[in-house]
Design an enzyme around this catalytic site. Structure first.
Site, mmCIF file in Angstrom:
data_model
loop_
_atom_site.group_PDB
_atom_site.id
_atom_site.type_symbol
_atom_site.label_atom_id
_atom_site.label_comp_id
_atom_site.label_asym_id
_atom_site.label_seq_id
_atom_site.Cartn_x
_atom_site.Cartn_y
_atom_site.Cartn_z
ATOM 1 N N LEU A 181 0.726 -1.128 0.031
ATOM 2 C CA LEU A 181 -0.011 0.186 -0.037
ATOM 3 C C LEU A 181 0.984 1.234 0.114
ATOM 4 O O LEU A 181 0.542 2.605 -0.510
ATOM 5 C CB LEU A 181 -0.831 -0.007 1.040
ATOM 6 C CG LEU A 181 -2.043 -1.084 1.161
ATOM 7 C CD1 LEU A 181 -3.038 -0.941 2.384
ATOM 8 C CD2 LEU A 181 -2.956 -0.672 -0.226
ATOM 9 N N CYS A 182 1.958 1.218 0.451
ATOM 10 C CA CYS A 182 2.760 2.283 0.338
ATOM 11 C C CYS A 182 3.172 2.692 -0.877
ATOM 12 O O CYS A 182 3.512 4.017 -1.295
ATOM 13 C CB CYS A 182 4.398 2.086 1.165
ATOM 14 S SG CYS A 182 5.174 0.719 0.553
ATOM 15 N N THR A 183 3.217 1.774 -1.991
ATOM 16 C CA THR A 183 3.373 2.242 -3.376
ATOM 17 C C THR A 183 2.220 3.208 -3.826
ATOM 18 O O THR A 183 2.264 4.048 -4.491
ATOM 19 C CB THR A 183 3.540 0.953 -4.286
ATOM 20 O OG1 THR A 183 4.737 0.387 -3.785
ATOM 21 C CG2 THR A 183 3.504 1.236 -5.577
ATOM 22 N N GLU A 190 2.320 6.647 -1.822
ATOM 23 C CA GLU A 190 3.472 7.246 -2.149
ATOM 24 C C GLU A 190 3.914 7.623 -3.615
ATOM 25 O O GLU A 190 4.060 8.760 -4.131
ATOM 26 C CB GLU A 190 4.414 7.144 -1.134
ATOM 27 C CG GLU A 190 4.202 7.047 0.310
ATOM 28 C CD GLU A 190 5.455 6.494 1.204
ATOM 29 O OE1 GLU A 190 6.523 6.285 0.322
ATOM 30 O OE2 GLU A 190 5.428 6.174 2.306
#
Length: 464
Positions: free
Chosen positions: A197-199, A202
């Site tokens: 989910l960081c992809t 961000e």
């Protein structure tokens, strides 16, 4: 099957496992008995019994794996029959996992496949611990993320922040979409995870990333407590609008309303030959991991194969959608490549986090003060969670009031009196002279406590 025909079936596999080579794994010991050991001792779980899952079960069984299990919550539909070759018209309405397991056992003698007709979340963590390898044939980001977190929950690190080899649970992940596909080897703590989910939050790189951001993150931020309905045109239009704005912000093209529907609803065009190729790659990687007969994939294989079927025969064109016909016309060959992605050392799922040793009498309030003074953290006003449970929340006021009573309690008691564990702290830190919000993963070890159940403790953790 007679003894002669049985030996003929396994001839090529025996040659692979009984001979030394220049690209084998350091652990590989060639032996004529290796196939028997593979079948007797290695346990593999196949997650998903759809188009790719059916192929995986067949390929694994024909590669010498005899102890297989498969889990899938879906039942067979008529639309599945064109590509999920283990199913027949009279199977419609039955469990995919149960029918697929029975069909493979009928065709491959000696293999034992245990089906599980349920959701992956219905099984407790210990169920997944028993397998040597987990093979994924999924069509959902949420399901992949869940299995990632389960595999990482077994991960432990030594005092030098290196993953303990015996706690690494290998994942072999496959995925297909039309004529495109991928196969990936995931070693928690060593290789990067799948589509974190960081992809999405961000650095989106594709239109699908932007759509999933609007769907999985932005919707909950704006519509707290309101359930998203994929069949509601107004809800879908909102996701499309937000995804389009985000794509423009990052200079990404390709966000359309139809693509938004396809990504959100997991409408994925499937072609049997693509499933077969990706499954073969995944089964081969599982064999490499289990036996060491060759070095494993490093670590992401992509397949762009529009002409695999497109030019095979004319009548197939009539059965393909306009989208696929355009793909065939624009692509003039088969392309595969392997890309080595680098793991983010600070990953909150599989990274080591920051090690903190505490006395068993340290209270939650004292821990919060310690986080502000710690040279690597320097967190102010942190909220503390453990495995999704709120130990103390700074905001909103109603949660602060509900969790305030935990402040004077020993952290050792709040964490179930376990000798070690994972907590997450969300607070503020100074970065380049600016006060920014951040999330930190903490590996807590309590001094003087005998670690008798280290193998049963979550030392990689799941993001709070």
């Amino acid at each position: 099957m007679g003894d002669a025909s049985a030996e003929e079936r396994w001839r090529d596999l025996d040659k692979l496992l009984a001979r030394p080579g220049n690209i084998v794994s350091p652990i590989f010991e060639p032996s004529p008995q290796l196939r028997d050991e593979l079948g007797e001792y290695v346990r593999v779980l196949v997650v998903g019994a759809g188009g790719l899952g059916c192929e995986l079960l067949k390929d694994l069984a024909l590669s010498g794996f005899k102890n297989l299990e498969v889990i899938d919550m879906d039942t067979i539909e008529v639309s599945n029959l064109n590509r999920q070759f283990l199913f027949r018209i009279h199977d419609v309405g039955k469990s995919k996992a149960e029918v697929a397991a029975r069909r493979v056992m009928e065709r491959v003698s000696g293999v034992n496949i245990v089906p599980h007709f349920c959701r992956i979340e219905d099984k407790d963590i210990e169920f997944y611990r028993d397998f040597n390898i987990i093979a994924l044939g999924l069509d959902s980001i949420e399901a992949r993320s869940y299995i990632n977190s389960v595999a990482c929950s077994f991960l432990e690190y030594d005092d030098d922040d290196n993953p303990c080899e015996e706690t690494i649970k290998p994942l072999v992940d496959g995925g297909t979409e039309g004529f495109k596909g991928h196969a990936r080897v995931i070693m928690p703590g060593v290789t990067p995870l799948k589509f974190p989910l960081c992809t999405l939050a961000e650095t989106p790189r594709t239109a699908a990333h932007c759509i999933e951001y609007a769907h999985l993150i932005k919707w909950d931020e704006v519509h707290r407590g309101k359930t998203f309905d994929a069949d509601n045109p107004e809800h879908m239009q909102w996701i499309y609008s937000e995804a389009f704005k985000r794509a423009e912000l990052f200079g990404i093209t390709g966000v359309t309303y139809s693509l938004t529907q396809g990504v959100v609803k997991n409408i994925i065009p499937a072609i049997a030959s693509t499933n077969a190729i990706v499954s073969a790659a995944c089964a081969l990687e599982a064999l490499k991991i289990a036996t060491g007969c060759s070095k494993t994939l490093s670590n992401y294989l992509t397949l762009l194969g529009c002409l695999i079927i497109g030019l095979a025969c004319d009548f197939l064109r009539e059965s393909l959608t306009r989208y696929h016909i355009l793909q065939v016309q624009r692509s003039r060959g088969l392309h595969t490549k392997v890309t080595e992605f680098v793991r983010d050392q600070s990953c909150l799922v599989c990274g080591p986090g920051t090690l903190i040793e505490l006395d068993i009498l340290v209270t939650l309030s004292e821990l919060i003060e310690l986080l502000g003074e710690h040279p690597k953290l320097q967190l102010s006003k942190p909220s503390i969670t453990q495995q999704g449970k709120n130990l103390y929340m700074q905001a909103p006021p109603v949660l602060e009031e509900l969790t305030r009573s935990n402040l004077p309690l020993p952290l050792f008691d709040l964490m179930g009196r376990a000798p070690r564990g994972i907590i997450h702290a969300t607070g503020f830190a100074n970065k380049n002279g600016k006060r920014t919000s951040c999330l930190r993963k903490l590996r807590v070890v309590f001094k003087g406590v005998v670690d008798e159940g280290a193998a049963n403790v979550d030392m990689a953790g799941v993001p709070a």
